[in-house]
Design an enzyme around this catalytic site. Sequence first.
Site, PDB file in Angstrom:
ATOM      1  N   SER A  49      51.490  45.713  44.739  1.00  0.00           N
ATOM      2  CA  SER A  49      51.939  44.873  45.849  1.00  0.00           C
ATOM      3  C   SER A  49      53.156  44.018  45.503  1.00  0.00           C
ATOM      4  O   SER A  49      53.777  43.441  46.396  1.00  0.00           O
ATOM      5  CB  SER A  49      50.795  43.951  46.296  1.00  0.00           C
ATOM      6  OG  SER A  49      50.379  43.119  45.224  1.00  0.00           O
ATOM      7  N   ARG A 119      39.565  45.677  46.615  1.00  0.00           N
ATOM      8  CA  ARG A 119      38.931  46.494  45.576  1.00  0.00           C
ATOM      9  C   ARG A 119      38.081  47.624  46.150  1.00  0.00           C
ATOM     10  O   ARG A 119      38.017  48.705  45.560  1.00  0.00           O
ATOM     11  CB  ARG A 119      38.069  45.621  44.655  1.00  0.00           C
ATOM     12  CG  ARG A 119      38.906  44.758  43.730  1.00  0.00           C
ATOM     13  CD  ARG A 119      38.025  43.931  42.803  1.00  0.00           C
ATOM     14  NE  ARG A 119      38.815  43.294  41.770  1.00  0.00           N
ATOM     15  CZ  ARG A 119      39.027  43.809  40.572  1.00  0.00           C
ATOM     16  NH1 ARG A 119      38.507  44.974  40.257  1.00  0.00           N
ATOM     17  NH2 ARG A 119      39.760  43.166  39.689  1.00  0.00           N
ATOM     18  N   LYS A 128      40.710  58.308  51.397  1.00  0.00           N
ATOM     19  CA  LYS A 128      40.759  58.917  52.733  1.00  0.00           C
ATOM     20  C   LYS A 128      42.129  59.527  53.020  1.00  0.00           C
ATOM     21  O   LYS A 128      42.232  60.690  53.467  1.00  0.00           O
ATOM     22  CB  LYS A 128      40.441  57.852  53.790  1.00  0.00           C
ATOM     23  CG  LYS A 128      40.662  58.296  55.242  1.00  0.00           C
ATOM     24  CD  LYS A 128      40.398  57.130  56.187  1.00  0.00           C
ATOM     25  CE  LYS A 128      40.785  57.476  57.620  1.00  0.00           C
ATOM     26  NZ  LYS A 128      39.919  58.527  58.192  1.00  0.00           N
ATOM     27  N   SER A 144      35.437  50.873  38.237  1.00  0.00           N
ATOM     28  CA  SER A 144      34.370  49.929  38.563  1.00  0.00           C
ATOM     29  C   SER A 144      34.296  48.889  37.447  1.00  0.00           C
ATOM     30  O   SER A 144      35.292  48.271  37.114  1.00  0.00           O
ATOM     31  CB  SER A 144      33.032  50.652  38.770  1.00  0.00           C
ATOM     32  OG  SER A 144      32.544  51.238  37.582  1.00  0.00           O
ATOM     33  N   THR A 191      43.336  42.710  28.803  1.00  0.00           N
ATOM     34  CA  THR A 191      44.452  42.903  29.726  1.00  0.00           C
ATOM     35  C   THR A 191      44.782  41.564  30.383  1.00  0.00           C
ATOM     36  O   THR A 191      44.079  40.568  30.206  1.00  0.00           O
ATOM     37  CB  THR A 191      44.123  43.913  30.845  1.00  0.00           C
ATOM     38  OG1 THR A 191      43.166  43.327  31.744  1.00  0.00           O
ATOM     39  CG2 THR A 191      43.575  45.218  30.277  1.00  0.00           C
TER      40      THR A 191
END
Length: 250
Positions: A49, A119, A128, A144, A191
């Site tokens: 984003s 998420r 999709k 996950s 991270t």
Amino acid sequence: MSESESAAAALSASVSGKKIVIIGGTSGIGFALARQAVAAGADVVIASSNQDRVDAATERLGDSAQGRRLDVADGAAIAAFFDEIGEFDHLVFTAGESLLLKPVSDTSAQEARTIFERRFWGAFLSAKYAAPHLREGGSITFSSGTLATRPAAGTAVTAAVTGGIESLSRALAVELAPLRVNVIRPGVIRTELWDGSVPDPDAFLRESGSALLTRRVGTAEEAAGAYLFALSNPYVTGSTLTIDGGGVLV
């Protein structure tokens, strides 16, 4: 060459020349995966984003990578993104903001909805709209986390999201077959994710690592290797691969 080295070489060769889309590929595990995929000869499209992060990551990855800005909370933008990408081979979804770690009593409905929007629904809509564009032999790999099976106090929303992703993956593996769908379930990985999730990330990671069977937390590169395995092994589908230093056992 040892048997393990031969197997690793075979997996790397299987992504050579493939087109891999990594949503959330500008940092952390997603960027480590993009770097490994490029090194293995794949063409990579990373999306995030934040346009500045997209540009910086793309520059670091080199000519085999493209970058696109994508808001995974915007369904129409996701549909348009995959229409622009066209045919490709593998989708990896690692997008997500900092984890929501707070008691239910202190969690607003909007906070919970925002986490699910990015998420869970972001992953759902990506699958999709990506599925019609995936080539034969393609795959989708979700992310996950070990909170899906071993939640702690203050993790209700994150545990619910990660558990939902794992159920979604199994259902899609059945529905979209022979397209393969899998989940990687990371434990505590070093991270940038922790920078906005806990007050003192370094202390948290040291303490977390000392309690693991490996006596340390994992690296983004180690976690990325699990994703590379899932998307490149043609016999793996409907699976959840845990990479957590033995965290679910202690």
